[in-house]
Design an enzyme around this catalytic site. Sequence first.
Site, short mmCIF file in Angstrom:
data_model
loop_
_atom_site.label_atom_id
_atom_site.label_comp_id
_atom_site.label_asym_id
_atom_site.label_seq_id
_atom_site.Cartn_x
_atom_site.Cartn_y
_atom_site.Cartn_z
N ASP A 67 1.11 -0.86 0.02
CA ASP A 67 0.25 0.40 -0.04
C ASP A 67 0.64 1.24 0.33
O ASP A 67 2.11 1.49 1.34
CB ASP A 67 -1.04 -0.20 1.36
CG ASP A 67 -2.10 0.97 1.04
OD1 ASP A 67 -1.71 2.26 0.69
OD2 ASP A 67 -2.67 0.93 1.73
N TYR A 158 -9.37 15.74 -7.34
CA TYR A 158 -7.47 15.65 -7.94
C TYR A 158 -7.11 16.03 -8.69
O TYR A 158 -5.89 16.18 -8.46
CB TYR A 158 -8.97 14.57 -9.34
CG TYR A 158 -8.53 13.89 -10.12
CD1 TYR A 158 -7.17 12.63 -10.04
CD2 TYR A 158 -8.46 13.99 -11.97
CE1 TYR A 158 -6.42 12.08 -10.27
CE2 TYR A 158 -7.35 12.94 -11.93
CZ TYR A 158 -6.77 12.06 -11.97
OH TYR A 158 -5.75 11.37 -12.96
N1 NAP Z 1 -6.77 6.60 -16.74
C1 NAP Z 1 -6.84 7.88 -16.89
O1 NAP Z 1 -7.96 8.20 -17.74
C2 NAP Z 1 -5.89 8.51 -16.94
C3 NAP Z 1 -5.30 10.31 -17.02
C4 NAP Z 1 -5.07 10.83 -16.34
C5 NAP Z 1 -3.94 10.30 -15.64
N2 NAP Z 1 -4.27 9.00 -15.09
C6 NAP Z 1 -2.86 8.32 -13.93
O2 NAP Z 1 -2.87 7.06 -14.46
C7 NAP Z 1 -2.57 7.03 -13.32
C8 NAP Z 1 -2.89 5.46 -13.38
O3 NAP Z 1 -4.47 5.70 -13.62
P1 NAP Z 1 -4.62 4.65 -14.14
O4 NAP Z 1 -5.87 4.81 -14.93
O5 NAP Z 1 -4.11 2.90 -14.81
O6 NAP Z 1 -5.73 4.24 -13.28
P2 NAP Z 1 -6.52 2.47 -12.67
O7 NAP Z 1 -6.37 1.20 -13.35
O8 NAP Z 1 -7.69 2.60 -11.87
O9 NAP Z 1 -5.51 1.64 -11.58
C9 NAP Z 1 -4.68 2.16 -10.26
C10 NAP Z 1 -3.90 1.25 -9.44
O10 NAP Z 1 -3.27 2.40 -8.92
C11 NAP Z 1 -3.30 1.52 -7.59
N3 NAP Z 1 -3.70 2.03 -5.92
C12 NAP Z 1 -4.50 2.61 -5.46
N4 NAP Z 1 -4.05 2.98 -4.70
C13 NAP Z 1 -3.07 2.28 -4.17
C14 NAP Z 1 -2.46 1.68 -2.82
N5 NAP Z 1 -3.65 2.92 -1.49
N6 NAP Z 1 -1.39 1.49 -2.93
C15 NAP Z 1 -1.47 0.69 -4.16
N7 NAP Z 1 -1.77 0.91 -5.21
C16 NAP Z 1 -2.60 1.70 -5.18
C17 NAP Z 1 -3.98 0.20 -8.02
O11 NAP Z 1 -3.89 -1.25 -7.76
P3 NAP Z 1 -4.24 -1.77 -6.13
O12 NAP Z 1 -5.81 -1.76 -6.19
O13 NAP Z 1 -3.57 -3.29 -6.22
O14 NAP Z 1 -3.65 -1.20 -4.95
C18 NAP Z 1 -3.90 0.21 -8.86
O15 NAP Z 1 -3.04 -0.87 -10.32
C19 NAP Z 1 -2.92 7.09 -12.07
O16 NAP Z 1 -2.00 8.37 -11.23
C20 NAP Z 1 -4.17 8.04 -12.33
O17 NAP Z 1 -4.30 9.58 -12.07
C21 NAP Z 1 -4.76 7.79 -15.47
#
Ligand code: NAP
Length: 260
Positions: A67, A158
């Site tokens: 975490d 956010y």
């Molecule tokens: N998708 C978009 O449209 C978008 C756009 C701009 C930026 N981003 C950024 O890209 C990054 C990745 O997001 P994503 O879109 O790939 O989202 P996602 O599919 O929801 O993945 C989020 C990841 O963060 C991990 N996570 C969440 N809380 C955690 C914790 N307390 N400790 C350790 N790991 C944790 C989750 O793993 P576990 O649940 O297994 O811990 C998961 O692997 C984020 O920073 C997000 O803000 C995404």
Amino acid sequence: MAETRSGASSRVAFITGASSGIGRATAALLAKQGDRVACVARDRARLESLVSEIEGASGRAIAIPCDVTVEAQVEQAVARCVSELGGLDVLIPAAGIIASGSLEATPMEAFDHMMRMNVRSVVHTAKCAVPHLKKRPGCIVALSSTTGFRAFPGVFSYCVSKAAVEQAVRCLALELAPAGIRVNAIAPGVIVTELHRRGGMDEAAYAAFLERGKATHPLGHVGQVADASEAIAYLASEKAGWITGAVLPVDGGRGITCLR
Ligand SMILES: NC(=O)c1ccc[n+]([C@@H]2O[C@H](COP(=O)([O-])OP(=O)(O)OC[C@H]3O[C@@H](n4cnc5c(N)ncnc54)[C@H](OP(=O)(O)O)[C@@H]3O)[C@@H](O)[C@H]2O)c1
């Protein structure tokens, strides 16, 4: 650094958020390119499935359940990466969350959680990794968002968290340049992952959000995880060797649009 069979140097990448979305795609891509990858997130089963996938393609990876908001767990995760994979060259702190809510609709506890997760954990993970990055020297590629430099209504905490990540990237780039460490970020538009549904959107709202993305992204569609992972891999590569302190939009033009 160790040599791969192709003769290219083999680095060690420490990737948080590797159990899903952008972090997972980046872990798979870097492993395919020959890096050894520490896959970090809370969901052990998902991490182990990714490691099996990477090892099935003759890559090298380890699963580190952690975490990222718990300091001791991050310290142990970095130590495990260094002892089992032989160092740390590339830090990708991709773990992140999103939440809806205006200022007035955001309880301070929820704001604190957002900052703890999207900002403090990134800073703390960097703090743990930097002593190891200095030995190589390595690089950091963080995750901002279009919301880090454009204002959107209804996602107050956010937006603030991602703006903070961008400024941390610039400050760290300056601080670490004398050590030869590059620090950059990508700023994605909407990428199809679990982020928004984990943040509370139901399936119907998410489908409508993606549909609306055809209009809100000038290139006419939302992004896929490969759009983000390829950009991260580039910034982490020697091809980007003279780039530091940059935030690269990966957003189909989302960040340059303006209501008219
Ligand atoms: N998708 C978009 O449209 C978008 C756009 C701009 C930026 N981003 C950024 O890209 C990054 C990745 O997001 P994503 O879109 O790939 O989202 P996602 O599919 O929801 O993945 C989020 C990841 O963060 C991990 N996570 C969440 N809380 C955690 C914790 N307390 N400790 C350790 N790991 C944790 C989750 O793993 P576990 O649940 O297994 O811990 C998961 O692997 C984020 O920073 C997000 O803000 C995404």
